[in-house]
Design a protein around this motif. Structure first.
Motif, short mmCIF file in Angstrom:
data_model
loop_
_atom_site.label_atom_id
_atom_site.label_comp_id
_atom_site.label_asym_id
_atom_site.label_seq_id
_atom_site.Cartn_x
_atom_site.Cartn_y
_atom_site.Cartn_z
N ILE A 333 0.71 -1.11 0.01
CA ILE A 333 0.01 -0.06 -0.05
C ILE A 333 0.98 1.43 0.03
CG2 ILE A 333 -1.93 -1.11 1.23
CD1 ILE A 333 -1.10 0.22 3.69
N LEU A 334 2.37 1.13 0.17
CA LEU A 334 3.14 2.51 0.43
C LEU A 334 3.28 2.86 -0.75
CD1 LEU A 334 5.20 0.90 3.34
CD2 LEU A 334 3.54 2.59 3.63
N GLY A 335 3.48 1.95 -2.00
CA GLY A 335 3.92 2.63 -3.18
C GLY A 335 5.28 2.88 -3.22
N GLU A 336 5.83 3.61 -4.28
CA GLU A 336 7.15 3.94 -4.42
C GLU A 336 7.91 4.97 -3.85
OE1 GLU A 336 7.63 1.21 -8.59
OE2 GLU A 336 8.09 3.40 -8.46
N THR A 337 6.96 5.83 -3.40
CA THR A 337 7.49 7.31 -3.07
C THR A 337 7.46 7.52 -1.42
OG1 THR A 337 5.25 8.20 -2.99
CG2 THR A 337 6.54 8.41 -5.07
N ILE A 338 7.14 6.57 -0.74
CA ILE A 338 6.92 6.51 0.81
C ILE A 338 7.76 5.23 1.27
CG2 ILE A 338 5.32 6.29 2.74
CD1 ILE A 338 3.17 7.47 1.10
N GLU A 339 8.88 5.63 2.26
CA GLU A 339 9.24 4.60 3.02
C GLU A 339 8.68 4.26 4.47
OE1 GLU A 339 14.05 3.97 4.51
OE2 GLU A 339 13.39 5.92 3.68
N LEU A 340 8.76 3.17 4.89
CA LEU A 340 8.26 2.76 6.13
C LEU A 340 9.39 2.14 6.76
CD1 LEU A 340 5.93 2.46 8.22
CD2 LEU A 340 5.57 0.09 6.96
N LYS A 341 9.70 2.72 7.97
CA LYS A 341 10.81 2.28 8.86
C LYS A 341 10.14 1.68 10.05
CE LYS A 341 14.21 5.79 7.22
NZ LYS A 341 14.91 7.11 7.57
N LEU A 342 10.96 0.52 10.41
CA LEU A 342 10.16 -0.20 11.72
C LEU A 342 11.60 -0.13 12.62
CD1 LEU A 342 8.70 -3.47 10.49
CD2 LEU A 342 7.74 -1.22 10.94
N ASP A 343 11.27 0.47 13.78
CA ASP A 343 12.25 0.43 15.02
C ASP A 343 11.50 -0.20 16.09
OD1 ASP A 343 14.23 0.88 16.62
OD2 ASP A 343 13.74 3.08 16.69
N LEU A 344 11.66 -1.57 16.24
CA LEU A 344 10.77 -2.27 17.11
C LEU A 344 11.84 -2.94 18.15
CD1 LEU A 344 8.66 -4.45 14.35
CD2 LEU A 344 8.42 -2.24 15.49
N ASN A 345 11.50 -2.36 19.59
CA ASN A 345 12.40 -2.78 20.52
C ASN A 345 11.37 -3.11 22.05
OD1 ASN A 345 14.88 -1.52 19.22
ND2 ASN A 345 13.36 0.09 19.26
N CYS A 346 10.46 -3.82 21.65
CA CYS A 346 9.41 -4.16 22.71
C CYS A 346 9.03 -5.70 22.36
CB CYS A 346 8.25 -3.49 22.52
SG CYS A 346 6.87 -3.67 23.93
N ASP A 347 10.26 -6.66 23.45
CA ASP A 347 9.81 -7.99 23.18
C ASP A 347 8.87 -8.25 24.32
OD1 ASP A 347 11.99 -10.68 23.73
OD2 ASP A 347 10.02 -10.63 22.72
N CYS A 348 7.65 -8.12 24.17
CA CYS A 348 6.54 -8.28 25.15
C CYS A 348 5.26 -8.45 24.51
CB CYS A 348 6.48 -7.02 26.29
SG CYS A 348 6.11 -5.40 25.40
#
Length: 601
Positions: A333-348
């Motif tokens: 759904i993001l297409g080529e012009t939008i960047e989605l970054k994941l910064d996941l630090n919740c191991d709960c």
């Protein structure tokens, strides 16, 4: 053989608007007008090389033409397949008679009409008519004065008699008011969608139906499509009484799925029909039907969306894993012009409905995408960040959804979580609105905050209580129950699904099958026995106890609950060393009680 030499006659023939051919009995072409050359796509230079036999797709057809002319002296509007000089086939109507030249030799005069477009149109209409006639849903077509024009096979069989007037149909209490309403609504909307309850032959029914308007040959027609939802509604009402809103939602999803399956089938047939015709006018009509089908599908999606989510089932799940699953499902759904970054630090873990949690993330991301689409910025970014935080001696999982889009006006910040508030007056929402998100998060002891600067960024922060999975003594005692494996066999998907989901919510591991054939495949691949079997007795492709017999031969023993809508079941003759019988319909808590009793015996 001497051909026509009268100039007036030749001039008349050459200016005829239909193809005209003169030939010998053996097929040699003596004369053809311009329309004939155009039809068969042959130049005058090729005239001497042509024999009319070459234009017949089947030489037997030519024999029949000659036989008919010899017998009657003429041939009129004979439907036939012919071939053009380039090899293309076409449908035609042929008329012919004998011709006697001045020298006394016999020949043939032929006139040919190309009816390919008419045949294609008839074929298309026949295919589309067959689709409508055989669809399992009820289809009714009236003219703009509600005079009955057409009803399909399913509707005719349900009515069991011919109705000649709209007012005589069993569905509507007040047909006159309905007619007025339909005309008023369709003047401004694409369709009318309603449900109706009625009694026929002493039985209560609930139907969902849609009505839309179609224009054909400068006349308007109303098309009604009915779906019998009696069973689903009855089940929904029963489960609602028990407060099982979660199950009702899933039943509605099944109903929506079945409707969309049927609409997909209709779309597929329309596509087939479009491929069978070159008639652009028919394609235009079919495209209009396509649009109406899309509208109906969207309506079903909205029905599912606005089910209450406050009381549905919860489960423990790892928060970061759920976000990763969301990203895998919706990365396109993001297409080529939008960047989605994941910064996941919740191991709960958190305790929510996982599907709703993913829908919340989806809605927040869609808001960010819309905010980014309206700005002219080189680097468009969405960041989802998770971490743990402690507040008031309690541990929380925090989720931040950040975008560098257009931001939110400060005057809207305080209103953004209010019901029905929106800044998207020209768009239709496709996720959960922020009021629903706020309600669900706060009802589960969480919080949601928004921080934004216009034309720079927006950041939503959701905080949810962390759940620690610790087993109490009671839970350890019941751990065997929570790994108990139950097999459900029923040819009604709504039964296997709702019963399965209910048992899962009570800690059981569930496997389902919707046919005897599928059940036997499960048995072939089964390594360890089930603790309990729940089986319908009468299936579309056999009997449930046939599977039970095969199962006993494999494992030697089973506990089983037989279910059936029939009341005259001889329970003593059913296989299974420990079994009980429950008649449909039944209440899920009552079934659960029988399951527990049989497992404990």
């Amino acid at each position: 053989m001497e051909i026509i030499n009268n100039k007036s006659i030749l001039n008349f023939i050459n200016n005829m608007t239909i193809p005209f051919v003169v030939s010998t009995l053996s097929g040699e072409v003596l004369y053809a007008n311009d329309e004939a050359f155009n039809l068969f796509q042959v130049s005058r230079e090729k005239l001497k090389e042509i024999n009319t036999k070459d234009f017949y797709l089947n030489i037997e057809d030519r024999k029949r033409v000659i036989e008919q002319i010899n017998k009657e002296g003429f041939l009129k509007n004979f439907k036939i397949k012919l071939r053009k000089y380039n090899g293309d086939n076409f449908d035609a109507l042929m008329s012919a008679s004998k011709y006697i030249g001045a020298d006394g030799e016999e020949g043939l005069i032929l006139t040919i009409t190309d009816i390919s477009e008419i045949v294609e149109k008839d074929k298309k209409l026949a295919l589309f008519g067959k689709v409508i006639f055989n669809t399992p849903h009820f289809v009714l077509i009236t003219d703009e004065d509600f005079n009955l024009y057409y009803k399909n096979k399913a509707l005719s069989e349900f009515c069991a008699k011919d109705y000649f007037k709209f007012d005589e149909l069993p569905f509507f209490d007040n047909p006159e008011e309905l007619k007025i309403k339909i005309k008023e609504v369709l003047d401004r909307e694409k369709y009318v969608a309603e449900t109706v309850k009625f009694i026929k032959d002493g039985k209560k029914y609930t139907f969902a139906y849609v009505v839309f308007k179609v224009e054909y040959n400068d006349e308007y027609y109303f098309v009604f499509i009915f779906k019998d939802i009696t069973y689903q509604i009855t089940l929904e009402e029963e489960l609602s009484k028990r407060g099982k809103v979660e199950v009702v939602e899933r039943v509605l999803k099944i109903f929506s799925h079945k409707i969309n399956d049927a609409l997909t089938g209709m779309q597929s047939y329309i596509t087939l029909a479009e491929n069978e015709t070159a008639n652009e006018k028919i394609k235009t009509y079919l495209d209009k039907v396509y649009d109406n089908i899309d509208d109906i599908s969207s309506m079903m999606d909205r029905m599912v969306l606005f089910i209450k989510v406050k009381e549905i089932s919860q489960e423990m799940f790892l928060l970061d894993d759920a976000i990763r699953e969301f990203f895998e499902e919706y990365r396109d759904i993001l297409g080529e012009t939008i960047e989605l970054k994941l910064d996941l630090n919740c191991d709960c873990s958190v305790n929510l409905n996982k599907d709703i949690f993913k829908n919340i993330i989806f809605s927040m991301v869609m808001n960010s995408i819309e905010a980014l689409e309206s700005v002219n910025r080189k680097n468009k970014t969405i960041i989802i960040k998770t971490y743990t935080i402690q507040e008031n001696n309690k541990d929380f999982a925090a989720i931040e959804i950040y975008d560098n889009g257009k931001g939110i006006k400060q005057e809207y910040i305080e209103k953004i979580f209010e019901p029905f508030f929106t800044t998207k007056h020209d768009k239709h929402g496709i996720g959960l609105d922020l009021a629903m998100v706020y309600g669900y998060i706060t009802n589960n002891d969480g919080t949601i905050l928004v921080e934004s600067k216009e034309n720079e960024y927006t950041k939503f922060t959701i905080k949810l209580p962390i759940r620690v999975t610790e087993k109490s003594n009671e839970e350890e005692t019941n751990s065997a129950d929570k790994t108990t494996k139950i097999f459900i066999l029923d040819d009604e998907e709504v039964i296997t699904f709702t019963v399965g989901e209910f048992l899962k919510s009570n800690g059981y591991d569930v496997v389902v099958a919707n046919s005897l054939a599928d059940a036997k495949k499960v048995l072939e691949e089964l390594d360890t026995p089930f603790d309990l079997i729940i089986s319908d007795i009468i299936l579309n492709d056999g009997k449930g106890y046939e599977f039970v017999n095969d199962y006993i031969q494999r494992f030697g023993f089973c506990k089983i609950i037989y279910i059936s809508g029939c009341s005259d079941i001889e329970e003593n003759h059913l296989p299974g060393s420990e079994h009980i019988f429950i008649k449909k319909p039944f209440k899920l808590p009552e079934l659960l009680k029988k399951v527990e009793e049989l497992l404990e015996s």
